[in-house]
Design a protein around this motif. Structure first.
Motif, short mmCIF file in Angstrom:
data_model
loop_
_atom_site.label_atom_id
_atom_site.label_comp_id
_atom_site.label_asym_id
_atom_site.label_seq_id
_atom_site.Cartn_x
_atom_site.Cartn_y
_atom_site.Cartn_z
N LEU A 11 0.83 -1.21 0.00
CA LEU A 11 0.00 0.00 0.00
C LEU A 11 0.87 1.26 0.00
O LEU A 11 0.60 2.22 -0.72
CB LEU A 11 -0.92 0.00 1.22
N ARG A 12 1.90 1.20 0.81
CA ARG A 12 2.79 2.38 0.90
C ARG A 12 3.45 2.65 -0.45
O ARG A 12 3.47 3.80 -0.92
CB ARG A 12 3.84 2.15 1.99
N VAL A 13 3.96 1.59 -1.04
CA VAL A 13 4.65 1.77 -2.33
C VAL A 13 3.67 2.31 -3.38
O VAL A 13 3.99 3.24 -4.13
CB VAL A 13 5.26 0.43 -2.79
N LEU A 14 2.48 1.75 -3.42
CA LEU A 14 1.49 2.22 -4.39
C LEU A 14 1.14 3.68 -4.15
O LEU A 14 1.01 4.47 -5.10
CB LEU A 14 0.22 1.36 -4.30
N ALA A 15 1.00 4.03 -2.88
CA ALA A 15 0.66 5.42 -2.56
C ALA A 15 1.79 6.36 -2.99
O ALA A 15 1.54 7.43 -3.55
CB ALA A 15 0.40 5.56 -1.05
N LEU A 16 3.02 5.95 -2.73
CA LEU A 16 4.17 6.77 -3.13
C LEU A 16 4.22 6.93 -4.64
O LEU A 16 4.42 8.03 -5.16
CB LEU A 16 5.48 6.15 -2.61
N CYS A 17 4.04 5.82 -5.34
CA CYS A 17 4.14 5.87 -6.79
C CYS A 17 3.01 6.68 -7.40
O CYS A 17 3.24 7.50 -8.30
CB CYS A 17 4.13 4.45 -7.36
N GLU A 18 1.82 6.47 -6.91
CA GLU A 18 0.70 7.13 -7.54
C GLU A 18 0.65 8.62 -7.22
O GLU A 18 -0.03 9.38 -7.92
CB GLU A 18 -0.61 6.42 -7.16
N SER A 19 1.32 9.00 -6.16
CA SER A 19 1.38 10.43 -5.87
C SER A 19 2.71 11.03 -6.35
O SER A 19 3.01 12.17 -6.03
CB SER A 19 1.21 10.67 -4.36
N LYS A 20 3.47 10.20 -7.10
CA LYS A 20 4.74 10.68 -7.70
C LYS A 20 5.67 11.24 -6.64
O LYS A 20 6.33 12.26 -6.85
CB LYS A 20 4.46 11.77 -8.76
N ARG A 21 5.70 10.59 -5.52
CA ARG A 21 6.58 11.10 -4.45
C ARG A 21 8.02 10.71 -4.71
O ARG A 21 8.31 9.69 -5.35
CB ARG A 21 6.12 10.51 -3.11
N GLN A 22 8.88 11.53 -4.15
CA GLN A 22 10.30 11.25 -4.29
C GLN A 22 10.62 9.92 -3.62
O GLN A 22 10.10 9.61 -2.55
CB GLN A 22 11.10 12.38 -3.63
N GLY A 23 11.48 9.17 -4.26
CA GLY A 23 11.87 7.90 -3.67
C GLY A 23 10.90 6.77 -3.92
O GLY A 23 11.06 5.67 -3.40
N ALA A 24 9.86 7.06 -4.71
CA ALA A 24 8.84 6.04 -4.93
C ALA A 24 9.41 4.82 -5.63
O ALA A 24 9.18 3.68 -5.22
CB ALA A 24 7.70 6.64 -5.75
N GLN A 25 10.19 5.10 -6.68
CA GLN A 25 10.69 3.96 -7.44
C GLN A 25 11.69 3.14 -6.62
O GLN A 25 11.72 1.91 -6.71
CB GLN A 25 11.34 4.46 -8.73
N LYS A 26 12.44 3.84 -5.82
CA LYS A 26 13.40 3.12 -4.96
C LYS A 26 12.64 2.21 -3.99
O LYS A 26 13.01 1.05 -3.77
CB LYS A 26 14.23 4.16 -4.18
N ALA A 27 11.55 2.74 -3.45
CA ALA A 27 10.74 1.93 -2.54
C ALA A 27 10.13 0.74 -3.27
O ALA A 27 10.05 -0.37 -2.73
CB ALA A 27 9.65 2.79 -1.92
#
Lengths: 178, 271
Positions: free
Chosen positions: B232-248
Motif C-alpha cells: 500500500l505504501r509503495v502504491l501510494a508513493l508511486c501514484e502520488s509521484k513522491r520522491q523515492g517512490a521507485q526506490k521503494a
C-alpha cells in the motif's frame, strides 16, 4: 470518494467484498455444491457469485442479513447454471472422462464421510425438494424467506420440506441398518 | 411438522461442518477473483453474470464500470492478501484468526435475521438460537478514516474478539453461539489499521496511506500484514509521484518478488 463513505453516519456499516468473501465463501461453496453444481464448475460458479456480490455491494442494505443476501445470489446463479449448463454437461459426461476436479486424492478422501453421505442423499432428491431442504436445513433460512426467494407458495415450501425430511429419515434408517 | 430425528440432525450438522472448500479451493477462487478484478474480466461462466441480478435492476453500465474501478484496488489488495494468507502455515494461522467465524457471528448478530427466521420455522429449531442484537463487531474497513485516532482509541467493541483455533465454517460456529473469549494478538487492530489504509488508498488519499502504514509499522513491527502494508505504501508513493517512490518499489520487489500486488506495483511505478 468511496461509496461506502456515503451515509456512514446514518446507516449501519456496510461490508466490503473481502469481508463478505471471508465470511461466506465456505457457505457459498457448500450451497453451490449441495444445489447440484458439478465439481468441474464449482469454482467457477463460486467465483461468479462473488463477482455479482462485488457489483451489487453498493446496493446492499446493511440492515439486512448479509448471509441471506448472498444465499439468494448464490441460489439464483446456481439455478441459472443448471438451466444453462447442466444438460450440456450431462451429455458431455456420456462421451468424455470426468473432468479433473483439482483436488488431490487425499483431500477428497479427507472430507468427512458424513458430509459425503449427506451430499449423496441430497443429489438424489428431485430439484424442487432439494432446494427447499438445503435452504431450510443447511442454510437455516425460514420457510417464508425460502418462499420469497424462490417465488413458491409457503405451503408448497412446507410440503416439499416434509417430503424431503421423510426421505432423509428413510435414508438415515437404511444407513444405520447396514 | 415432525422434527428430524437426532441422528438426522447430527448428520446435517456434520455435513455442514465437513462440506467446505479445501485451502486449495479457496486459494484458486481468491486468485481468480483477484485476476478478474484487476483485469476487469467478466465471469468465468459468461452467461451467468446477470443471473443474480434482480430483473428490475436500475444499475446502468456506466455505474457498473464506476463501481468496478472504485473497488478494483481494494479487491486486488484484499484478495491478494487473502491468497497470501492461505500460503504456508503462518498464513493459515492468520486466516484462522482473521477470518474467524466470530466475524460472521458478529456481522450476523448486528444484522436482522432473515425475515421470520426463528419465528416461523417449524418445528422450533433447536440448533439456531436467536443471536443477540449487539453492537457491530466487525467491518474494520469502515472505521472512520478521519479524524485519525491513536490505536488505543480504536474501540474494542468493534473488533472481533475471538481468534479461531480451527477454521471451521462461520455459520456452524455462529450457530453454536459460543461465548467470546478475550482478544489475542491484536490481529483485529492490525486489520483495522490496514483497512483504513486501504480505504484511504481507494479514495486517493495517498498521504494518509503513508501515515497509516507508518503507524501500522510502529504499532506492529512484526505484523501479519507487513507485506500488504508495504504494498500500500509503495502504491501510494508511486501514484502520488513522491520522491523515492521507485526506490521503494524496487526494494519491495526485491523483498516480495512473488507478491500478488507486483503487477500493479510494476504498472504504477514504471518498473
Amino acid at each position: 470518494m468511496s461509496s461506502s463513505a456515503i451515509g456512514r453516519e446514518q446507516r449501519p456499516l456496510a461490508p466490503t467484498l473481502e469481508v463478505a468473501y471471508r465470511m461466506h465463501v465456505d457457505d457459498v461453496w457448500r450451497l453451490t455444491r449441495l444445489l447440484g453444481v458439478d465439481d468441474a464448475h464449482l469454482d467457477d460458479v463460486v467465483h461468479d457469485v462473488f463477482l455479482v456480490v462485488q457489483r451489487r455491494l453498493p446496493d446492499f442494505d446493511p440492515t439486512r442479513s448479509l448471509k441471506h443476501w448472498i444465499t439468494g445470489i448464490t441460489r439464483n446463479l446456481v439455478m441459472h447454471y443448471r438451466r444453462s449448463f447442466a444438460r450440456r454437461t450431462k451429455r458431455l459426461a456420456l462421451v468424455q472422462p470426468a473432468v479433473d476436479t483439482h483436488d488431490a486424492p487425499d483431500d477428497r478422501v479427507a472430507r468427512a464421510e458424513a458430509g459425503q453421505a449427506f451430499a449423496t442423499f441430497v443429489e438424489g432428491l428431485d430439484d424442487a425438494k432439494r432446494e427447499v431442504f438445503v435452504l431450510f436445513e443447511v442454510e437455516d433460512l425460514s420457510a417464508r424467506a425460502i418462499a420469497e426467494m424462490t417465488g413458491i407458495n409457503i405451503n408448497t415450501v412446507f410440503t416439499r420440506l416434509r417430503a424431503a425430511r421423510e426421505q432423509f429419515e428413510r435414508f438415515i434408517a437404511a444407513r444405520e441398518a447396514v | 411438522m415432525k422434527d428430524l430425528s437426532p441422528s438426522a440432525r447430527t448428520m446435517i450438522d456434520e455435513a455442514r461442518r465437513s462440506l467446505r472448500p479445501t485451502d486449495g479451493d479457496r486459494r484458486r477462487i481468491a486468485d481468480a477473483l483477484a485476476r478478474s478484478a484487476a483485469t476487469g474480466a467478466g465471469p468465468r461462466l459468461p452467461q451467468l453474470v446477470d443471473a443474480g441480478e434482480p430483473a428490475d435492476s436500475a444499475e446502468t453500465p456506466s455505474r457498473r464500470r464506476t463501481v468496478v474501478v472504485m473497488t478494483a484496488v481494494a479487491v486486488v489488495l484484499g484478495l491478494a492478501a487473502m491468497a497470501m494468507m492461505w500460503w504456508g502455515p503462518m498464513g493459515l494461522r492468520v486466516w484462522a484468526a482473521s477470518a474467524s467465524p466470530e466475524d460472521a457471528a458478529a456481522y450476523e448478530s448486528r444484522s436482522p435475521a432473515p425475515e421470520g427466521s426463528a419465528v416461523e420455522r417449524e418445528p422450533p429449531p433447536t440448533r439456531s438460537p436467536a443471536t443477540p442484537q449487539v453492537e457491530p463487531a466487525l467491518v474494520e474497513a469502515e472505521v472512520p478514516e478521519v479524524p485519525e485516532v491513536p490505536e488505543a482509541e480504536v474501540p474494542t467493541e468493534v473488533l472481533p474478539e475471538e481468534p479461531a483455533e480451527v477454521a471451521t465454517t462461520g455459520s456452524a460456529r455462529a450457530r453454536a453461539g459460543r461465548p467470546s473469549r478475550p482478544a489475542a494478538g491484536g490481529l483485529a487492530a492490525e486489520l483495522a489499521l490496514l483497512e483504513r489504509a486501504r480505504a484511504a488508498m481507494s479514495s486517493g488519499r495517498h498521504g494518509e496511506v503513508v501515515r497509516l502504514v507508518k503507524r501500522y509499522r510502529a504499532a506492529h513491527p512484526k505484523g501479519s500484514f507487513s507485506e500488504e502494508a508495504a504494498a500500500l505504501r509503495v502504491l501510494a508513493l508511486c501514484e502520488s509521484k513522491r520522491q523515492g517512490a521507485q526506490k521503494a518499489a524496487l526494494a519491495f520487489a526485491k523483498r516480495y518478488p512473488a507478491s500478488l500486488t507486483m503487477p500493479r506495483i510494476r504498472a504504477s511505478c514504471d518498473l
